[in-house]
Write a protein that holds these residues in place. Structure first.
Motif, PDB file in Angstrom:
ATOM      1  N   ARG A  68      45.298  69.833  -4.739  1.00 18.90           N
ATOM      2  CA  ARG A  68      45.910  68.882  -4.048  1.00 18.90           C
ATOM      3  C   ARG A  68      45.984  68.791  -2.786  1.00 18.90           C
ATOM      4  N   VAL A  69      45.619  70.299  -2.360  1.00 16.81           N
ATOM      5  CA  VAL A  69      44.763  70.420  -0.640  1.00 16.81           C
ATOM      6  C   VAL A  69      43.784  70.168  -0.301  1.00 16.81           C
ATOM      7  N   ASN A  70      43.495  69.592  -0.851  1.00 18.24           N
ATOM      8  CA  ASN A  70      41.916  68.928  -0.972  1.00 18.24           C
ATOM      9  C   ASN A  70      40.630  70.429  -0.382  1.00 18.24           C
TER      10      ASN A  70
ATOM     11  N   ARG B 285      45.997  75.982   3.847  1.00 19.55           N
ATOM     12  CA  ARG B 285      46.241  75.197   3.039  1.00 19.55           C
ATOM     13  C   ARG B 285      46.109  75.897   1.833  1.00 19.55           C
TER      14      ARG B 285
ATOM     15  N   GLN C 152      47.397  67.768   9.450  1.00 21.90           N
ATOM     16  CA  GLN C 152      46.925  67.664   7.859  1.00 21.90           C
ATOM     17  C   GLN C 152      47.823  68.661   6.881  1.00 21.90           C
ATOM     18  N   VAL C 153      47.959  69.365   7.895  1.00 20.53           N
ATOM     19  CA  VAL C 153      48.730  70.714   7.175  1.00 20.53           C
ATOM     20  C   VAL C 153      50.487  69.367   6.563  1.00 20.53           C
TER      21      VAL C 153
ATOM     22  N   ASP D 265      50.767  66.344   6.592  1.00 20.76           N
ATOM     23  CA  ASP D 265      50.661  65.680   5.598  1.00 20.76           C
ATOM     24  C   ASP D 265      50.855  65.689   3.836  1.00 20.76           C
ATOM     25  N   ASP D 266      49.722  66.712   4.421  1.00 23.58           N
ATOM     26  CA  ASP D 266      49.884  67.442   2.554  1.00 23.58           C
ATOM     27  C   ASP D 266      51.207  67.937   2.344  1.00 23.58           C
TER      28      ASP D 266
ATOM     29  N   ARG E 110      52.932  64.672   1.092  1.00 20.29           N
ATOM     30  CA  ARG E 110      52.760  64.553  -0.440  1.00 20.29           C
ATOM     31  C   ARG E 110      52.286  64.871  -0.951  1.00 20.29           C
ATOM     32  N   ILE E 111      52.641  66.512  -0.954  1.00 16.66           N
ATOM     33  CA  ILE E 111      53.982  67.131  -2.788  1.00 16.66           C
ATOM     34  C   ILE E 111      55.232  66.871  -2.301  1.00 16.66           C
TER      35      ILE E 111
END
Lengths: 266, 255
Positions: free
Chosen positions: A132-134, A153, A183-184, A186-187, A190-191
């Motif tokens: 989920r965090v790629n 992440r 990025q963080v 966005d994570d 998204r969650i």
């Protein structure tokens, strides 16, 4: 989901960390707490999972009082609250997988955890969290071999592995560069959207707060001075939050105190 | 100023040297010295190969194996005993200053005794033999291991502990997941290092009667059986070098 009832925190030296806070945070909200450093953001956040004890009032998580919880009851409530830290707080020498699995320890007996035996289901859960965090391909690497953004992440994955009902993030991007910050954040967004996970995030950067929050709470000297939707948070509102604090000396004192207490608590 | 200081320091050091050398007795070679030295060397170069393996009685291999067993068992006992002490002596784990102070004191108290002195005490307590040697090394190593490990515990990063607490882990789980993984590599590395030290110490322990290769060595020395002394010394050199080499290789992988 989270309810603050007349919550105050008074430090032993008489300074108010939090001042009579009453508010409610609902399920699925993305709340960003803003304020100057020393305004009580960290105290506010860490009192939710009781890493900080409050002196007055009561905090409820899903209608259960965490303030009055003891022993296993407290551990059970904390298990439902994921937490992300400014400095990631990973075990550097352990693998990424093991760091993520450590989010699962609340679900198993102490003896089983001393032996370090995790069921297969937990490992799948951990892999899923990493996906989920790629960063699923980093699972077997040592945590300290990753970059700052990747480490953060991993810590998000650890929080996800807990299968929490809400996630607290204490300055999650303060030690990251702007690229990683995006990025963080966005994570986290998204969650929040995909899992309808409640997020409470401390930030000092107004622009990031506006971009990601759907509710902003402004703290100043331990008091809530703003509480509203992100689009209501005008420049004037921020000026109020960040404006000249009337008791600068007092705030400085508390900042120092918080630092001392943080080191003491480890 | 600095020049005056430098000169006075140099003068002081010179005085200490003169005083120290003045105290030395005059080096005096006995008539037999040369003879004995050449005998030792000839023994080293003509070792008593027959002693290496003797199915009937005592031989070199059995002596070395005994020594190794004493060192291994002693290290094993120390490795277990030092764990509670090293955590109790770490001020970031134990909040009570009294406990930390007492534990630190016990550890330095044990370190005061050289292994030989401990072995002499244990020989009086449990009688001569390998068991006394094992106890001496087992107890003696606790002092050093406890100190080194507690220092390593005191330098762990406690941020991870906060994270584990936040996941709902109780104090024991928090400790197992946040502190132990950080200390474990150092722990094994120190244990291996102490094993190297113990192997060397165990070769000497036999001389006072605490088992191992030292006993045949002192017997051979007292009857001036230089060929046997030679083969025993060669055996010790080979074993110690080999163990240092292997243990050093393993330790390098931990850090």
């Amino acid at each position: 989901m989270i309810a603050f009832k007349h919550v105050s925190k008074i430090y032993p030296n008489g300074i108010h960390g939090l001042h009579n806070i009453n508010l409610h945070i609902g399920e699925g909200e993305f709340v960003v707490i803003v304020g100057l450093s020393g305004a009580g953001k960290s105290t506010f956040l860490q009192s939710i999972n009781r890493l900080h004890e409050i002196s007055e009032g009561e905090i409820f998580i899903n209608n259960k009082s965490i303030t009055k919880a003891k022993g296993n009851e407290l551990y059970r409530i904390r298990r439902d609250i994921g937490m992300i830290f400014q400095n990631f707080n990973l075990v550097h020498r352990s693998t990424v997988m093991r760091n993520v699995l450590s989010g699962r320890v609340g679900y198993h007996s102490t003896l089983r955890m001393i032996l370090g035996l995790f069921p297969k289901k937990d490992k799948q859960l951990a892999m899923e969290a990493l996906r989920r965090v790629n960063i699923p391909e980093k699972a077997s690497m040592r945590a300290d071999q990753l970059s700052g953004g990747q480490q953060q992440r991993v810590s998000i994955a650890r929080a996800l592995a807990q299968e929490p009902k809400l996630i607290l993030a204490d300055e999650p991007v303060a030690s990251l560069d702007p690229m990683m910050t995006g990025q963080v954040m966005d994570d986290l967004l998204r969650i929040n959207q995909e899992l309808n996970m409640t997020m409470v995030v401390n930030l000092h950067d107004i622009e990031i707060a506006r971009k990601y929050a759907n509710r902003i709470i402004g703290l100043k000297a331990g008091k809530v001075v703003f509480d509203g939707k992100a689009d209501e948070a005008t420049d004037e509102a921020f000026a109020e939050i960040y404006g000249k604090a009337d008791k600068t000396s007092e705030r400085m004192g508390m900042e120092q105190y918080e630092r001392i207490e943080n080191t003491a608590n480890g | 100023m600095s020049r005056v200081r430098r000169i006075s320091i140099m003068m002081a050091i010179l005085c200490i040297y003169i005083w120290a050398f003045a105290g030395l007795p005059i080096v005096e070679l006995k008539e037999t010295s040369l003879e004995v030295i050449s005998a030792i060397f000839s023994g080293l170069f003509h070792p008593d190969w027959g002693y290496v393996y003797d199915p009937g009685g005592e031989d070199l291999l059995r002596g070395l194996l005994d020594t190794l067993a004493i060192a291994l068992l002693g290290t094993f006992i120390a490795a277990i005993l030092c764990v509670p002490f090293s955590f109790m002596a770490s001020k970031n784990i134990v909040k009570s200053k009294a406990t930390v102070g007492i534990s630190k004191f016990i550890l330095s108290f044990i370190r005061v005794f050289p292994d030989i002195v401990l072995a002499l005490l244990f020989i009086k307590a449990v009688g001569p033999g390998a068991f006394a040697g094992v106890l001496a090394l087992g107890i003696g190593a606790v002092g050093m291991l406890g100190k080194l490990i507690s220092e390593s515990v005191e330098s762990v990063d406690l941020n991870a502990k906060e994270a584990l607490t936040a996941t709902g882990a109780n104090p024991i789980k928090t400790f197992m997941f946040a502190v132990v993984p950080q200390v474990l590599p150092n722990f094994f590395s120190f244990i291996l290092y102490r094993f190297e030290v113990n192997v060397r110490a165990a070769t000497v322990l036999g001389i006072i009667g605490a088992g191992g290769i030292g006993t045949p060595l002192i017997f051979a020395l007292s009857v001036r059986d230089w060929e046997r002394v030679g083969v025993i010394l060669l055996g010790i050199i080979l074993m110690v070098t080999l163990i240092d080499l292997i243990s050093g290789k393993i330790r390098a992988r931990f850090t």
